[in-house]
Design an enzyme around this catalytic site. Structure first.
Site, PDB file in Angstrom:
ATOM      1  N   TYR A  37     139.168 -10.264 -21.019  1.00 53.63           N
ATOM      2  CA  TYR A  37     140.491  -9.667 -20.832  1.00 53.63           C
ATOM      3  C   TYR A  37     140.606  -8.133 -20.841  1.00 53.63           C
ATOM      4  O   TYR A  37     140.282  -7.249 -22.115  1.00 53.63           O
ATOM      5  CB  TYR A  37     141.460 -10.158 -22.062  1.00 53.63           C
ATOM      6  CG  TYR A  37     142.795  -9.931 -21.949  1.00 53.63           C
ATOM      7  CD1 TYR A  37     143.365 -11.170 -21.978  1.00 53.63           C
ATOM      8  CD2 TYR A  37     143.506  -8.881 -21.989  1.00 53.63           C
ATOM      9  CE1 TYR A  37     145.031 -11.437 -21.740  1.00 53.63           C
ATOM     10  CE2 TYR A  37     144.893  -8.840 -21.914  1.00 53.63           C
ATOM     11  CZ  TYR A  37     145.450 -10.165 -21.848  1.00 53.63           C
ATOM     12  OH  TYR A  37     146.997  -9.860 -21.717  1.00 53.63           O
ATOM     13  N   TYR A  77     143.279  -5.549 -10.043  1.00 57.38           N
ATOM     14  CA  TYR A  77     143.846  -6.908  -9.239  1.00 57.38           C
ATOM     15  C   TYR A  77     145.208  -7.227  -9.775  1.00 57.38           C
ATOM     16  O   TYR A  77     146.066  -6.737  -9.062  1.00 57.38           O
ATOM     17  CB  TYR A  77     142.868  -7.972  -9.243  1.00 57.38           C
ATOM     18  CG  TYR A  77     143.668  -9.246  -8.643  1.00 57.38           C
ATOM     19  CD1 TYR A  77     144.493  -9.071  -7.256  1.00 57.38           C
ATOM     20  CD2 TYR A  77     143.719 -10.521  -9.237  1.00 57.38           C
ATOM     21  CE1 TYR A  77     144.828 -10.057  -6.855  1.00 57.38           C
ATOM     22  CE2 TYR A  77     144.416 -11.565  -8.540  1.00 57.38           C
ATOM     23  CZ  TYR A  77     144.874 -11.399  -7.533  1.00 57.38           C
ATOM     24  OH  TYR A  77     145.728 -12.192  -7.002  1.00 57.38           O
TER      25      TYR A  77
END
Lengths: 136, 380
Positions: free
Chosen positions: B277, B325
Site C-alpha cells: 500500500y 498509477y
C-alpha cells in the site's frame, strides 16, 4: 484573517480533559487498581479495564517523539499559520500527547528535543495545551 | 478448519480510472461489477454475497443492493480503511466455506479526482488531535517518517527511490497518467507538504473503481475464467489515530502477514510479485520491512539501486501503484487486481514471466488496520 479554528464537540471524559486545560492543568489518568497511566482519558483502564481511574496533572515536561511541519495548511483556518509544527510528546510521566509546537523555528525541531507545556485560550470557553522548547 | 485454498477469484475488473467522465462513485462500482461478472461468465442474479467499503456511503452495501438490484443473503461492509478489500477476501472465503453464500462480489468506486482532487473522508476527528491543524492523512505519515529517520537514519533520497521505482513501473502501464520518468532530485525538490514528505512522496488522487468475484474452488471449475486461488489471509489492527500508535515504525503488518504466511505455508522469499500500500513512500517502506523482505530499519537501503523497480530482484507494485498509477482513496482493490493480472499472465509489458505466487498487503488509516492475502494461480 483566518476563520475560526476547529473546536471539537466534546463528550464525557473529553469535557473533563479540556476543562482541566482551561484551568492550566494537562491531565492524564492513573488506574487505582493496576497503576496503569493512561492518555487520552477513558472510561475504563486500557490494561485491566477497571473504572477506578483518577485524573492526575502532568508536570508538562517531556521530549519530542516525532513531529511534522505543515507547509500546506491542514484546514483553511490554518492558512495564516504555515509553516507550523505538530508534535507527539512523550511526557516524563510516561504518557504521550499530541499538540503543536510554538516559539521554535521549524528548522530547529528535532526528535528527542525537550519541551514544556503552555496553554492557550482559543475562545473564552476552549483552551488547548501547546508546547515550546524547554527553558534550559 | 482453515480457509486455505477453499476459494478462488474468478472475476476481476477495473472501472474506468483517472477521471470518471460524469459517473458517480457507485456508478463506477456498478461498471466494475458488470465487467468482473462478464470476466467470470456469471450474471448479476448469481451473486448472493455482497462486500464493499466506501468513503462516500455510510451503509455502502445497502446502496449497492439498491443501485444494482442485487439481493444478497450475505452482506459485509467491514471498513478498516484502504485495506478493507483485502480483508473482504478473507471474510468472503469464510462465508463461502460456511455455506452462507456461494458467489461473492467485492466492489469499490470513488470519484476523488473529480471531487476537485480533495480526499473524501467520513473520518471523525479525535478531539485531542482536531484543534491542531493536522492534514489527514499525510501529517501522520510525516511523523512516522521523521521517527523512522531518527531511529534508523533513513533519508529523503531513499524514500524518493520508492517513488522513482513506481514511476518506472507505471511507464510500462498504458493506463498510467504520467508517461515520463521521475528522478530522486525531482522528488526531493518537489513542494514540501508535511515534513519530511514532499508532493512526490504522496500518491496520486484519482477516480477509479474495481470489483472481484469470488467463489468456491469447486464452483470455479465450472467457469471459463482462469481462477486465482486464495492460499492464505490474515488481518490485524492496533489503533485508529496517530496518537494511539505506540510505535511509529513497527506495525501490525507483522502479525497479519505472519498469519497469512502460516496459513499458506510460504515466506517472503517465495513471492514472484509483491503489492503493498504505497499511499506514501514511507508507508511502502515500512510495509516491506514488516512483511519480512528486509530487517526493521533497513528499508531505506533495501529500496536503493532499483531493487523494487523493473529489472530489480523484487517486483513491487508492477502497475505503478498508488504513487504513479491510480489511487482513488482506498487502494487495496487495485493492489489485488494487479496481482490477479500478473497471476493470469495478463500484465502486458510489465508481466513478470511465469508469476505463480503473489503477496498483497493493505493498510488502513495511518498504518492502523492491516490485511494480507497470498494469491496463486496454482492450488495450494
Amino acid at each position: 484573517m483566518a476563520a475560526t479554528k476547529p473546536i471539537p464537540t466534546l463528550r464525557g471524559e473529553e469535557k473533563v480533559y479540556f476543562e482541566e486545560a482551561k484551568n492550566g492543568r494537562l491531565v492524564y489518568q492513573l488506574c487505582r487498581d493496576c497503576a496503569q497511566r493512561i492518555f487520552y482519558p477513558r472510561t475504563v483502564c486500557t490494561n485491566c479495564m477497571s473504572e477506578n481511574l483518577e485524573y492526575v496533572a502532568s508536570a508538562g515536561k517531556g521530549t519530542i517523539y516525532s513531529f511534522t511541519t505543515l507547509h500546506v495548511p491542514g484546514h483553511p483556518e490554518f492558512a495564516d499559520d504555515v509553516p507550523y509544527t505538530v508534535v507527539l510528546v512523550d511526557l516524563e510521566e510516561g504518557v504521550r500527547v499530541l499538540a503543536d509546537l510554538v516559539d521554535c523555528d521549524p528548522d530547529d525541531v528535532k526528535v528527542g528535543m525537550s519541551v514544556e507545556v503552555l496553554f492557550e485560550a482559543v475562545t473564552e470557553d476552549f483552551t488547548v495545551p501547546r508546547f515550546r522548547p524547554s527553558a534550559q | 478448519m482453515s480457509i486455505r485454498d477453499t476459494v478462488a477469484i474468478v472475476g476481476a475488473a477495473e472501472s474506468d480510472v483517472w477521471e470518471s467522465q460524469g459517473r458517480s462513485p457507485i456508478g463506477l462500482m456498478a461498471q466494475a461489477i458488470k465487467r468482473a461478472l462478464d470476466d467470470a461468465g456469471l450474471r448479476k442474479d448469481d451473486v448472493d454475497g455482497l462486500f464493499t467499503a466506501s468513503s462516500y456511503y455510510h451503509m455502502p452495501a445497502l446502496n449497492l443492493s439498491e443501485y444494482l438490484k442485487i439481493f444478497p443473503r450475505y452482506v459485509d461492509s467491514t471498513t478498516i480503511g484502504g485495506c478493507s478489500f483485502v480483508s473482504h477476501i478473507q471474510h468472503a472465503a469464510a462465508a463461502i466455506q460456511a455455506g452462507l453464500c456461494e458467489v461473492a462480489v467485492i466492489a469499490y468506486g470513488s470519484t476523488q479526482r473529480s471531487d476537485r482532487g480533495k480526499l473524501v473522508s467520513m473520518a471523525e476527528w479525535l478531539p485531542y488531535e482536531e484543534p491542531y491543524g493536522l492534514q489527514h492523512p499525510i501529517s501522520s505519515f510525516g511523523m512516522i517518517a521523521h521517527r523512522h529517520m531518527a531511529e534508523y537514519g533513513t533519508t529523503s533520497e531513499q524514500l524518493a527511490e520508492i517513488a522513482v521505482s513506481a514511476r518506472q513501473w507505471a511507464m510500462k502501464n498504458p493506463k498510467a497518467p504520467y508517461p515520463r520518468p521521475l528522478t530522486v532530485e525531482d522528488v526531493v525538490s518537489s513542494r514540501m507538504v508535511s515534513s519530511p514528505l514532499h508532493k512526490f512522496d504522496c500518491c496520486l488522487v484519482t477516480d477509479g473503481g474495481g470489483a472481484m468475484v469470488i467463489t468456491s474452488v469447486d464452483r470455479a471449475k465450472d467457469l471459463n475464467s482462469k481462477p486465482i486461488y486464495v492460499l492464505g489471509a490474515g488481518e490485524a489492527a492496533n489503533h485508529r489515530n496517530i496518537l494511539g500508535m505506540d510505535d511509529l515504525t513497527t506495525t501490525e503488518a507483522v502479525s497479519s502477514s505472519q498469519r497469512a504466511y502460516a496459513m499458506a505455508g510460504v515466506g517472503p522469499a517465495d513471492f514472484d510479485t509483491v503489492h503493498v500500500y504505497d499511499a506514501f513512500t514511507i508507508s511502502a517502506l515500512i510495509q516491506l520491512e514488516d512483511l519480512g523482505f528486509c530487517k526493521k530499519g533497513e528499508g531505506g537501503s533495501f529500496v536503493e539501486n532499483g531493487r523494487i523497480a523493473p529489472g530489480g530482484e523484487l517486483p513491487v507494485n508492477t502497475n505503478g501503484g498508488g504513487l504513479s498509477y491510480c489511487h482513488p482513496g482506498m487502494l487495496s482493490m487495485f493492489l489485488l487486481l494487479e496481482a490477479v493480472a500478473q497471476l493470469r499472465d495478463e500484465a502486458g509489458e510489465r508481466q513478470i514471466p511465469d508469476a505463480q505466487l503473489s503477496l498483497v498487503h493493505g493498510m488502513g488509516g495511518a498504518l492502523a488496520g492491516h490485511a494480507t492475502a497470498v494469491l496463486s494461480n496454482r492450488r495450494g
